[in-house]
Design an enzyme around this catalytic site. Structure first.
Site, short mmCIF file in Angstrom:
data_model
loop_
_atom_site.label_atom_id
_atom_site.label_comp_id
_atom_site.label_asym_id
_atom_site.label_seq_id
_atom_site.Cartn_x
_atom_site.Cartn_y
_atom_site.Cartn_z
N ASP A 8 0.84 -1.19 0.00
CA ASP A 8 0.00 0.00 0.00
C ASP A 8 0.88 1.25 0.00
O ASP A 8 1.86 1.31 0.76
CB ASP A 8 -0.83 -0.05 1.30
N PHE B 41 -1.56 4.84 -10.92
CA PHE B 41 -3.01 4.60 -10.99
C PHE B 41 -3.64 4.41 -9.62
O PHE B 41 -4.85 4.59 -9.47
CB PHE B 41 -3.30 3.29 -11.76
N SER C 153 -8.71 12.59 -13.99
CA SER C 153 -10.05 12.25 -14.48
C SER C 153 -10.72 13.51 -15.03
O SER C 153 -10.49 14.62 -14.53
CB SER C 153 -10.87 11.72 -13.31
N TYR D 208 -14.08 12.15 -4.11
CA TYR D 208 -13.25 11.46 -5.09
C TYR D 208 -12.64 12.46 -6.08
O TYR D 208 -11.44 12.49 -6.32
CB TYR D 208 -14.06 10.39 -5.86
N LYS E 278 -8.54 13.91 -6.93
CA LYS E 278 -7.85 14.05 -8.22
C LYS E 278 -7.38 15.49 -8.41
O LYS E 278 -6.26 15.75 -8.86
CB LYS E 278 -8.79 13.64 -9.36
N ASN F 293 -14.55 8.39 -20.24
CA ASN F 293 -15.19 7.20 -19.65
C ASN F 293 -14.62 5.91 -20.23
O ASN F 293 -15.06 5.46 -21.30
CB ASN F 293 -16.70 7.27 -19.88
C1 WQD Z 1 -22.23 7.16 -17.39
C2 WQD Z 1 -23.65 7.54 -17.77
C3 WQD Z 1 -25.10 7.88 -15.90
C4 WQD Z 1 -25.20 3.72 -14.48
C5 WQD Z 1 -17.86 8.30 -13.46
C6 WQD Z 1 -17.16 9.20 -12.48
C7 WQD Z 1 -15.94 9.78 -13.13
C8 WQD Z 1 -15.05 8.70 -13.67
C9 WQD Z 1 -15.79 7.70 -14.49
C10 WQD Z 1 -13.86 7.03 -12.36
C11 WQD Z 1 -24.24 8.63 -16.89
C12 WQD Z 1 -25.58 6.70 -16.73
C13 WQD Z 1 -24.92 4.89 -15.20
C14 WQD Z 1 -26.51 3.18 -14.53
C15 WQD Z 1 -27.16 4.97 -16.03
N1 WQD Z 1 -14.40 8.14 -12.55
N2 WQD Z 1 -25.89 5.49 -15.95
N3 WQD Z 1 -27.43 3.83 -15.31
O1 WQD Z 1 -20.69 9.28 -14.09
O2 WQD Z 1 -19.79 9.72 -16.42
O3 WQD Z 1 -18.26 9.06 -14.60
O4 WQD Z 1 -16.99 7.27 -13.85
O5 WQD Z 1 -13.05 6.55 -11.77
O6 WQD Z 1 -15.27 10.53 -12.21
O7 WQD Z 1 -18.03 10.25 -12.10
O8 WQD Z 1 -19.76 7.38 -15.52
O9 WQD Z 1 -20.44 5.06 -16.01
O10 WQD Z 1 -21.19 6.12 -13.84
O11 WQD Z 1 -22.18 6.89 -15.99
O12 WQD Z 1 -28.05 5.50 -16.69
O13 WQD Z 1 -26.83 2.18 -13.89
O14 WQD Z 1 -24.49 6.39 -17.56
O15 WQD Z 1 -26.20 8.64 -15.47
O16 WQD Z 1 -25.01 9.43 -17.72
P1 WQD Z 1 -19.73 8.96 -15.15
P2 WQD Z 1 -20.88 6.28 -15.29
#
Ligand code: WQD
Length: 333
Positions: free
Chosen positions: A57, A79, A123, A147, A151, A177
């Site tokens: 860690d 990472f 991010s 979170y 970052k 993403n």
């Molecule tokens: C994507 C879209 C949801 C789940 C997050 C973190 C960011 C980064 C990546 C990581 C959105 C929609 C999601 C579900 C849905 N961090 N959704 N139903 O929020 O863009 O980014 O992950 O380490 O900091 O905030 O990604 O995949 O959660 O969502 O409709 O069950 O999918 O509303 O529009 P996000 P996500």
């Protein structure tokens, strides 16, 4: 040798494969809090090489120092960190300790051992809620949850470190993403518990492990009402790290922030539609309430990565869905 912290995780493991395939030697340090050391054999299966591994860690200061004594490390890809937005609201101290304190220990050990080249896993979350896409690296930054703040703080720490000593070479990669999996279907994203991110939710729904998924809001100001994101294939993202390291080697880099995204947004409905078309599987969904903290539209301006690194994302939404599904069928929870 390149030290890869968090190298058994989703982005880390794909990056280690790319490093090995580019003839580089990697040593992974990971506490396995959200991954498994099975990944090491899987990396060997893909690349023919099992990377060196230290279980540990970054919050363990003595361990950080030891890493640089035991291995001849030239540069670091960092990472390691906790990454669930919702959990970070419940457990802010854990997030600040793991992500910020862990990074401080790592940077201190680097400084003591005169290793001053680092690629940091940031991010797109640092762009906050107020900027209008396409998001560019020089836009004002903010964060809306612990979170995201970890970052942002780490980016600031790196900026201060560089200001104190221009001998550092620092690349802060802002990921959009990441989705998909290695095309072999051997490594991918396997979160434990109910997933936070959309692709694992889609995969488990298609596999019948989640009965019905929820689309978080269809009343946004977008063409189909659902949120738009810049999904990027994990192997494209991993390649971005190799390019960042090459950029450091070639130019010395200074301290730069660079987006890794495709520049193209897809709505939640478009993503589900593409997945169904490519895999022939139905995704059972309902439309629910908006999720707190979601922005309507988020996508990158990827120009800087192209200009500095000569990097652009090559894979499209179909490969993202196809490769993710292959991994799900092989290993998915
Ligand atoms: C994507 C879209 C949801 C789940 C997050 C973190 C960011 C980064 C990546 C990581 C959105 C929609 C999601 C579900 C849905 N961090 N959704 N139903 O929020 O863009 O980014 O992950 O380490 O900091 O905030 O990604 O995949 O959660 O969502 O409709 O069950 O999918 O509303 O529009 P996000 P996500």
């Amino acid at each position: 040798m390149i030290l890869v912290t968090g190298g058994t995780g989703f982005i880390g493991s794909h990056t280690v494969c790319e490093l090995i395939e580019n003839g580089k030697e990697a040593v992974i340090v990971d506490n396995l809090s959200n991954s498994s050391d099975d990944v090491l054999d899987k990396i060997k299966k893909i690349t023919g090489v099992k990377p060196a591994f230290v279980k540990g860690d970054l919050c363990d200061k003595a361990l950080c120092d030891r890493l640089f004594k035991e291995y001849v490390i030239d540069s670091v890809i960092h990472f390691a960190g906790l990454k669930a937005v919702g959990e970070s609201v419940q457990k802010p101290l854990e997030y600040y300790e793991n992500n910020v304190y862990g990074t401080l220990n790592l940077l201190d050990a680097m400084r003591k051992n005169s290793v001053k080249k680092i690629v940091f896993s940031s991010s797109a979350t640092v762009y906050g809620m107020k900027n209008t896409p396409p998001l560019k690296e020089d836009m004002p930054l903010s964060a809306t949850n612990p979170y995201g703040r970890t970052k942002l703080f780490i980016e600031e720490i790196l900026n201060d470190l560089y200001a104190s000593d221009n001998g550092w070479s620092i690349v802060k990669l802002r990921y959009f993403n990441p989705v998909g999996a290695h095309p072999t279907g051997i490594i991918g994203e396997a979160p434990s518990g109910y997933p936070n991110n959309i692709m694992p939710v889609i995969l488990r729904t298609a596999a019948g492990k989640i009965e019905q998924m929820c689309v978080f809001g269809a009343d946004y100001d977008t063409p189909d009402g659902s949120c738009i994101r810049d999904y990027i294939h994990i192997t494209d993202l991993a390649k971005g790290h190799i390019k960042a390291l090459e950029y450091i080697e070639k130019t010395g880099a200074g301290c730069v922030a660079v987006n890794l995204g495709t520049g193209r947004g897809y709505s939640v409905f478009e993503l589900i539609g593409a997945f169904e078309r490519v895999t022939g599987k139905k995704v059972n969904y309902r439309v629910g309430e908006r999720r707190k903290g979601d922005v309507a539209v988020c996508y990158a301006d990827p120009t800087k990565a192209k200009e500095l690194f000569g990097w652009t994302a090559e894979k499209g939404i179909d490969s993202m869905c196809e490769d993710a599904w292959r991994f799900q069928q092989n290993y998915g929870k």
